[in-house]
Design an enzyme around this catalytic site. Sequence first.
Site: not given
Ligand SMILES: Cc1ncc(C[n+]2csc(CCOP(=O)(O)OP(=O)(O)O)c2C)c(N)n1
Lengths: 359, 359, 336, 336
Positions: C69, C138
């Site tokens: 971000e 959120h």
């Molecule tokens: C700082 C932040 N940015 C965006 C999000 C929205 N978001 C939630 S899970 C996710 C994907 C996360 O990917 P990863 O770290 O690979 O975990 P996975 O879901 O694959 O277990 C996103 C973009 C968030 N929760 N926090």
Amino acid sequence: MAARRRAVARASSKTGKASKARAKATKSRARPTATVNTTLKSMDDGQVRWIYQTMRRIRRFEETAEEAFKAAKMRGALHFYIGEEATATGACAALEDGDFITSTHRGHGHCIAKGARMDKMMAELFGRTTGYSGGKGGSMHIADLELGNLGANGIVGAGIPIATGAALGSKLRQDGQVTISFFGDGAGPTGAFHEGVNVAATMKLPVIFLCENNQYGMATHNEFANAAPISARGPAYSIPSPKIDGNDVFEVYETVKEAADRARNGEGPTLIESLTYRHKGHTVLDQKNYRTKEEIAEWVARDPIERFRTAVSSAKRMTAKEFDAIDADIEREIENAVSFAEASPWPTLDAIERDVYAE
Amino acid sequence: MAARRRAVARASSKTGKASKARAKATKSRARPTATVNTTLKSMDDGQVRWIYQTMRRIRRFEETAEEAFKAAKMRGALHFYIGEEATATGACAALEDGDFITSTHRGHGHCIAKGARMDKMMAELFGRTTGYSGGKGGSMHIADLELGNLGANGIVGAGIPIATGAALGSKLRQDGQVTISFFGDGAGPTGAFHEGVNVAATMKLPVIFLCENNQYGMATHNEFANAAPISARGPAYSIPSPKIDGNDVFEVYETVKEAADRARNGEGPTLIESLTYRHKGHTVLDQKNYRTKEEIAEWVARDPIERFRTAVSSAKRMTAKEFDAIDADIEREIENAVSFAEASPWPTLDAIERDVYAE
Amino acid sequence: MANTMSNGATREIFMSEALREAIDEEMQRDPTVFLVGEEIGVWGGSYAVSAGLLEKYGPDRIVDTPIAEAAIAGLGIGAALTGSRPIAEFMYSDFMGIAMDQIVNQAAKNRYMFGGKARLPLTYRAPFGAGTGNAAQHTQSLEAWFVHVPGLKVITASTPYDAKGLLKSAIREDNVVVSFEHKALYAMRGHVPEEEYLVPIGVADVKREGTDVSVITYARQVHYALEAAEQLAAEGISVEVVDVRSLYPLDTDAILRSVRKTHRAVVLYEAVRFGGFGAEIASQIQELAFDDLDAPVLRVGAAHAPVPFSEPLEQGSFPDAEKVAAAIRESLQGVR
Amino acid sequence: MANTMSNGATREIFMSEALREAIDEEMQRDPTVFLVGEEIGVWGGSYAVSAGLLEKYGPDRIVDTPIAEAAIAGLGIGAALTGSRPIAEFMYSDFMGIAMDQIVNQAAKNRYMFGGKARLPLTYRAPFGAGTGNAAQHTQSLEAWFVHVPGLKVITASTPYDAKGLLKSAIREDNVVVSFEHKALYAMRGHVPEEEYLVPIGVADVKREGTDVSVITYARQVHYALEAAEQLAAEGISVEVVDVRSLYPLDTDAILRSVRKTHRAVVLYEAVRFGGFGAEIASQIQELAFDDLDAPVLRVGAAHAPVPFSEPLEQGSFPDAEKVAAAIRESLQGVR
Ligand SMILES: Cc1ncc(C[n+]2csc(CCOP(=O)(O)OP(=O)(O)O)c2C)c(N)n1
Ligand SMILES: Cc1ncc(C[n+]2csc(CCOP(=O)(O)OP(=O)(O)O)c2C)c(N)n1
Ligand SMILES: [Mg+2]
Ligand SMILES: [Mg+2]
């Protein structure tokens, strides 16, 4: 140019080409049976049972939660760990009581592997007073401080500096404890990752940074998000950064055990990239097709629970009957968890402003 | 253990031991004269003159600002670039008109090397209406947007994502421009560094991350702050990360030129670690002795301006007289800058709420 | 656009579509406009605002980013400073915590620090608000942080019409505009004209006229206010609903006009009551219309707690029609 | 302590020394207390608050960090959750922008999200305020962001006595306390008792009694209010100065007590006026003491601009005794 090509490839991954190519590149390397056997031999029966039980619990807990969600018995977001069970289980198997973990939005697996009660977890998902957070947290915010689980986290990457802080605390208190920070491949690009890991490395703190590379963060492929693999980052912090097969519970166990030993010996952090896959969508609601059916099928075929069962069976450490007995126990546990949750009271409005501050 | 040892070593660096040991380890590698000569030969007389002029301007601008500060003619904080002139100068010499830079709290050098007017800079330090920012910015907040200087920055590391954004802009606009982000070794641990560099690398943006490793951020040695050298980080982003002698203007020039070519060719970012030293304290007020007199003396002996003069003289590219003529011109420029600043009006209160928003 | 209907002068569309039209039209109009953020391309945006735009504009103008971000905020700044006109999206406004330095110390201050010479045609978009069961991290309403930062403008819409018109104005601004989009409103439908239009930033809109009490509010709470007004009309109470739309600059004149007519004001916002933006509005009203007031300016805001997950708690924690109605009645009774 | 004098019951010391004594005493009292931040050890803290503590407690309890504000905030959280009692220092409060996610989404919400089970005995310290010629990125007053976040307590002192007593209370709290220290006050001297004492969080202090107008304020502005009160006394105007000391929880009772006596209030703060914390105070006063007021509650705050560098501009941009005095006079004249 290259970036544009990648982006276009990405857009076209809907048609499956890019995704297929990737699936090949990231096939998990099957470890020689000998190694598996050595690790398995080193484990006592209790441990072997515990690993199976834990992985099954995670799987069944989530399958049941999915049903409940679809039956509109719960709301919000649910992120399933199904397919990744070997990572949390192998990692927590290598921990000692009192060790800490920080978890993620996809936290049920870590939580169960760290020993949490499924009834209180289920009640939390149902938003009831008997849940871990009395219904205030929901799926993304379950902690069990007594067990050393410092909590799931809705902010990608945010657990990493907290884990570093727990490890700093351990160092200062000389309590000999180790912290694992679980995070996804999607957290690789965050500033929190870098700040947390670099500080831990400069201070040689007893912490393990365990990246669960399930290859996607939402629709974003890990190679799109991270300019280099997570396992290429160790030298940037002067720490080891092994890449392992995250669907092989034995390899996870061995790697984390070694890292925990290093940490306890004052040799500082380890960064582990554990390659795995989520069988389900990003959340319970995700119906998008950024991955091919073939890719998903390939990974489902490498199911960590099946692999474990096969290895344990062929080593004659557990019989089919024993597995089935465990399964049956877990079914009862899960049923209990659901009826416990459903029978539990909803919180009342007077609870809203409680628990904000300690007295 | 190790961390404690380091920290104690650090505390004892007041007595000079640690600092001395380090000074040895970080001695700048003298480059073979041949290379110097090749680079020098490739430069026309105008370039050679410009480099000397620029380095001298920076030096004299700051020495004069220091006097003015000590005479209580200005306030706030001043961070001097003295001793590091070769880095900004060599880097900007390798740029083309219209290329961009982001700068730091220690920004006078970048600013002058990018072509800024010293009178407007001095007026800004004096807080006058004729200054670059009409007195609103001061030493830490000078930009010259027309020249592509996107501004100094009071927040360590914060220029890095901005530089990445400028490079993204260039890619989208296809303007063929390149951005250099200058930052210190102290910015190495910031989340902004990691986010900015990783994003630039995944998108193959035309940007150069130029770390001016002057070995300290305030009293903190770069090895204390960064778990590994900045130059070890390239593989973590799949980009080159050469380490260079930042007091050798030719080496800086060659390295940045190569990086700029890569950038313009769509091959993405380069991370450069330029080893140098600040002769003065962290700010004009810093009297602390976290560095030994010996260490400072050693680096003063490697003064980049002197080195350049010697190389150019022995290559018979410029005579002592020519150097002296430039020096004399610069003295006049500086005197003019000071009298311009001193004669300039103070801003009036009606200016306070102006320039916040564009109409 | 796939989802818009051509049925004469206006169409009823979702707010998410209205926002998409704003982005789409401005991207067509000006080649320097582009959209950058997480999951805006392949995924289509977590609230589908940008669905279809990747296919239309390609990855150079619909720029998917890693989860970073601070970088997203910085990408916007750097591109804006050098001649582009970026729209940078935060997936949830809660994540702006990671980018506060870039937004506040960089984007908001660059122009001023550089003596008015920097131009930052930059729009930050971010979903906010509660009611979705997404729990504490959120669902926040953090507009109060941003209105307090000189150099930023802050807008938030309550209808698809306003959403489209305000966002188009924001994109055309040579200033940094933070546009908060209430999550619960993306799926709200409303009339939007066929032809192009703008809604100016800095102008409030009276969403319902009334004579007894003014409710000053914005975003989702406009609808609760309208609901309460409808209920109270049955009791013979005439409520005026002022939608400020633009939080900074604030249309103080419009607010005062309303209060000088009704002599009573309730300020309504979904953020935590304590220290919320409603305090600014209430302070201004009592300061500038003191003698016109027949009762103290009341404020209705959220509980002093993070947003809880469980449905009854979450619903109970922020204002709704019933709570506003209660405050309106209290206002009519006079002093506490 | 090197700089304290033992001259009976109280000594006159700098606020920086008072803060150091608070940290030192609490570190002695409780081995789980430690200090972490940038340049707090070898350098001694950028305002010398921790000077000498590295020598006394060693690098395990005076923990110098790299430049990594998000990590600093997180170090505090992780250590607090696991049984330590950290004090984490930000070199300037302006840098907290980098750590907002950790402070707001993590530290402030952990306890609540986890059903009241997490314990976070954690103090964040940060210098704030203008007047030092450090320009826009080193001089902000951002307390309004933090008071708006449930889960945080926020304090700020105007005297060495309060500074020491409040900080000791904060360190002993099992909650996250954000302590803002005004840069211009570090070098202010004041009486501090020899013996140990605490100043409770949540209790305002009347710094000067008066009968005609109440000035509600905090931190450095307390001194401008006192200066104005002194000037106005000569004109026969009696000003009461209430130092809230604790911004959250706010001692509303004490404020109302004062206003009910004087019937007039001026709220004074150094932050940007628009959206500042003073708006919360003003809103509460008019809401809860409406019929007691003889004039609108006035607010005096900083200009709507980043803090400018140049001395005349900087001084002109924030409140001082003259501006407060003008507001007090205006309040006495009644309605605008
Ligand atoms: C700082 C932040 N940015 C965006 C999000 C929205 N978001 C939630 S899970 C996710 C994907 C996360 O990917 P990863 O770290 O690979 O975990 P996975 O879901 O694959 O277990 C996103 C973009 C968030 N929760 N926090
Ligand atoms: C985010 C942030 N944290 C802390 C500071 C305070 N600070 C200003 S300069 C500095 C040291 C920076 O070191 P380095 O990056 O090596 O640059 P140098 O001063 O050596 O040129 C620090 C800690 C700051 N300005 N910004
Ligand atoms: Mg992932
Ligand atoms: Mg440095």
